[in-house]
Design a protein around this motif. Structure first.
Motif, mmCIF file in Angstrom:
data_model
loop_
_atom_site.group_PDB
_atom_site.id
_atom_site.type_symbol
_atom_site.label_atom_id
_atom_site.label_comp_id
_atom_site.label_asym_id
_atom_site.label_seq_id
_atom_site.Cartn_x
_atom_site.Cartn_y
_atom_site.Cartn_z
ATOM 1 N N LEU A 22 -6.309 -2.355 4.170
ATOM 2 C CA LEU A 22 -5.141 -1.563 4.569
ATOM 3 C C LEU A 22 -5.534 -0.127 4.882
ATOM 4 N N HIS A 23 -4.887 0.416 5.912
ATOM 5 C CA HIS A 23 -5.181 1.777 6.354
ATOM 6 C C HIS A 23 -3.894 2.567 6.541
ATOM 7 N N ASP A 24 -4.006 3.883 6.389
ATOM 8 C CA ASP A 24 -3.078 4.799 7.021
ATOM 9 C C ASP A 24 -3.889 5.546 8.077
ATOM 10 N N GLU A 25 -3.309 6.572 8.667
ATOM 11 C CA GLU A 25 -4.011 7.233 9.768
ATOM 12 C C GLU A 25 -5.209 8.063 9.310
ATOM 13 N N HIS A 26 -5.406 8.183 7.984
ATOM 14 C CA HIS A 26 -6.538 8.928 7.457
ATOM 15 C C HIS A 26 -7.682 8.024 7.013
ATOM 16 N N GLY A 27 -7.462 6.699 7.029
ATOM 17 C CA GLY A 27 -8.530 5.794 6.634
ATOM 18 C C GLY A 27 -8.037 4.706 5.693
ATOM 19 N N PRO A 28 -8.981 3.950 5.087
ATOM 20 C CA PRO A 28 -8.601 2.860 4.191
ATOM 21 C C PRO A 28 -7.874 3.372 2.943
ATOM 22 N N VAL A 29 -6.892 2.589 2.488
ATOM 23 C CA VAL A 29 -6.140 2.943 1.284
ATOM 24 C C VAL A 29 -6.152 1.839 0.240
ATOM 25 N N GLY A 30 -6.527 0.606 0.625
ATOM 26 C CA GLY A 30 -6.489 -0.489 -0.334
ATOM 27 C C GLY A 30 -6.707 -1.826 0.346
ATOM 28 N N THR A 31 -6.379 -2.883 -0.368
ATOM 29 C CA THR A 31 -6.564 -4.243 0.130
ATOM 30 C C THR A 31 -5.318 -5.071 -0.141
ATOM 31 N N LEU A 32 -5.209 -6.157 0.624
ATOM 32 C CA LEU A 32 -4.066 -7.056 0.535
ATOM 33 C C LEU A 32 -4.574 -8.485 0.616
ATOM 34 N N ALA A 33 -4.012 -9.381 -0.213
ATOM 35 C CA ALA A 33 -4.372 -10.802 -0.162
ATOM 36 C C ALA A 33 -3.107 -11.643 -0.244
ATOM 37 N N GLN A 34 -3.109 -12.758 0.503
ATOM 38 C CA GLN A 34 -1.984 -13.687 0.521
ATOM 39 C C GLN A 34 -2.521 -15.114 0.488
ATOM 40 N N CYS A 35 -1.902 -15.963 -0.334
ATOM 41 C CA CYS A 35 -2.247 -17.379 -0.431
ATOM 42 C C CYS A 35 -1.296 -18.170 0.463
ATOM 43 N N LEU A 36 -1.847 -19.059 1.307
ATOM 44 C CA LEU A 36 -1.058 -19.780 2.298
ATOM 45 C C LEU A 36 -0.992 -21.272 1.979
ATOM 46 N N LEU A 62 -1.261 -6.522 -3.642
ATOM 47 C CA LEU A 62 -1.691 -5.245 -3.082
ATOM 48 C C LEU A 62 -2.458 -4.467 -4.139
ATOM 49 N N HIS A 63 -3.616 -3.949 -3.760
ATOM 50 C CA HIS A 63 -4.342 -2.981 -4.584
ATOM 51 C C HIS A 63 -4.502 -1.690 -3.789
ATOM 52 N N LEU A 64 -4.200 -0.553 -4.417
ATOM 53 C CA LEU A 64 -4.318 0.754 -3.781
ATOM 54 C C LEU A 64 -5.308 1.620 -4.545
ATOM 55 N N HIS A 65 -6.186 2.318 -3.795
ATOM 56 C CA HIS A 65 -7.030 3.314 -4.463
ATOM 57 C C HIS A 65 -6.553 4.735 -4.169
ATOM 58 N N ARG A 66 -5.620 4.876 -3.229
ATOM 59 C CA ARG A 66 -4.925 6.144 -3.029
ATOM 60 C C ARG A 66 -3.568 5.852 -2.398
ATOM 61 N N GLU A 67 -2.645 6.797 -2.543
ATOM 62 C CA GLU A 67 -1.309 6.601 -1.996
ATOM 63 C C GLU A 67 -1.332 6.790 -0.489
ATOM 64 N N PRO A 68 -0.824 5.826 0.272
ATOM 65 C CA PRO A 68 -0.848 5.943 1.734
ATOM 66 C C PRO A 68 0.173 6.957 2.233
ATOM 67 N N GLU A 69 -0.096 7.482 3.421
ATOM 68 C CA GLU A 69 0.820 8.374 4.108
ATOM 69 C C GLU A 69 1.315 7.661 5.362
ATOM 70 N N GLY A 70 2.614 7.423 5.446
ATOM 71 C CA GLY A 70 3.194 6.664 6.546
ATOM 72 C C GLY A 70 3.368 7.498 7.792
ATOM 73 N N PRO A 71 4.061 6.925 8.795
ATOM 74 C CA PRO A 71 4.792 5.662 8.721
ATOM 75 C C PRO A 71 3.988 4.423 9.126
ATOM 76 N N TRP A 72 2.780 4.622 9.670
ATOM 77 C CA TRP A 72 2.009 3.494 10.180
ATOM 78 C C TRP A 72 1.301 2.749 9.047
ATOM 79 N N VAL A 73 1.336 1.421 9.107
ATOM 80 C CA VAL A 73 0.526 0.546 8.260
ATOM 81 C C VAL A 73 -0.561 -0.054 9.145
ATOM 82 N N GLY A 74 -1.817 0.146 8.760
ATOM 83 C CA GLY A 74 -2.935 -0.424 9.492
ATOM 84 C C GLY A 74 -3.456 -1.664 8.784
ATOM 85 N N LEU A 75 -3.551 -2.775 9.521
ATOM 86 C CA LEU A 75 -3.954 -4.066 8.963
ATOM 87 C C LEU A 75 -5.233 -4.541 9.651
ATOM 88 N N ASP A 76 -6.331 -4.510 8.932
ATOM 89 C CA ASP A 76 -7.601 -5.059 9.417
ATOM 90 C C ASP A 76 -7.751 -6.423 8.740
#
Length: 261
Positions: A240-254, A209-223
């Protein structure tokens, strides 16, 4: 009335998982998503620093996470006045099971230069604009059943999904909204599956997880986008989003493998 929770604090860094952490691949395992939230909770609990903010959390899943009592230990790997690197490890039966390292950076007023590029395509729809989504029902386990999903309907390998939970992360210890938010992120890999999980396994071995700002919950938005390679390795990538817009990115190796009939 006391809310239900994913873990019960037993003291001395010990935590008992509840049925609500039950994993999707096996009824005897824990889903790693709330475990990741618990590791951040332990870092915040044991090493409080209001002047620093979390910028990156990198998680390695070291083996099968049996649904049993865990001991979480933490340490500071690189102390600093403005930058710190910390580590949290969950152990089950004297075996390291999940390990996280996390960078946190000094807070400061950078509002004058704050900004982000415009998102590609149409903006992420707000959760209250979308219906409750039953597209995760093919996954088993108590964790997925504990969540609420909203989505316009996803395609194989591509999806936009909101997720939240009514449950607390930890019973017996106060935990932050951020730890609870982080404890939902590992659902990303299951929201836009390329193949039926009853026919193919594609568990992730990590999460970054990389964040450029602290998210405001409770919703996690996944694009989210999911990629399967030709030789047994895949990738899940989410903005990654909260209800105010993008907050960061997420990566997973499968790791990809067919389920034998």
């Amino acid at each position: 009335m006391t809310r239900e929770h994913y873990f019960e604090a037993l003291g001395d860094g010990r935590y008992q998982p509840t049925i609500h952490v039950q994993g999707a691949w096996s009824p005897e395992e824990q889903h790693v998503a709330p475990v990741i939230g618990l590791l951040l909770h332990a870092l915040e609990l044991n090493h409080p620093r209001e002047d620093l903010q979390w910028a990156r959390i990198s998680v390695d899943i070291l083996g099968f996470i049996r649904r049993d009592e865990m001991t979480v230990t933490t340490r500071v790997l690189r102390a600093g006045r403005t930058i710190e690197l910390l580590e949290a490890t969950a152990r089950i039966d004297d075996r390291d099971t999940v390990r996280a390292t996390a960078w946190r950076l000094v807070r400061g007023d950078t509002s004058e230069v704050a900004g982000a590029p415009e998102p590609e395509g149409t903006p992420m729809p707000a959760p209250d604009e979308l219906p409750v989504w039953g597209g995760m029902l093919h996954w088993g386990g108590g964790f997925i059943k504990s969540l609420e999903f909203r989505s316009p309907g996803n395609e194989p390998g591509r999806g936009r999904t909101w997720v939240r939970t009514p449950l607390e992360l930890v019973g017996g210890e106060p935990s932050s909204a951020l730890a609870a938010w982080v404890g939902l992120l590992d659902t990303a890999n299951g929201t836009a599956v390329r193949k039926d999980p009853r026919e193919w396994m594609f568990p992730n071995v990590d999460l970054t997880l990389h964040l450029h700002r602290e998210p405001e919950g409770p919703w996690v938005g996944l694009d989210t986008k999911v990629y399967f390679g030709p030789s047994g390795v895949g990738e899940t990538s989410s903005v990654l989003h909260d209800e105010h817009g993008p907050v960061g990115t997420l990566a997973q190796c499968l790791t990809l493998r067919p389920i034998e009939p």
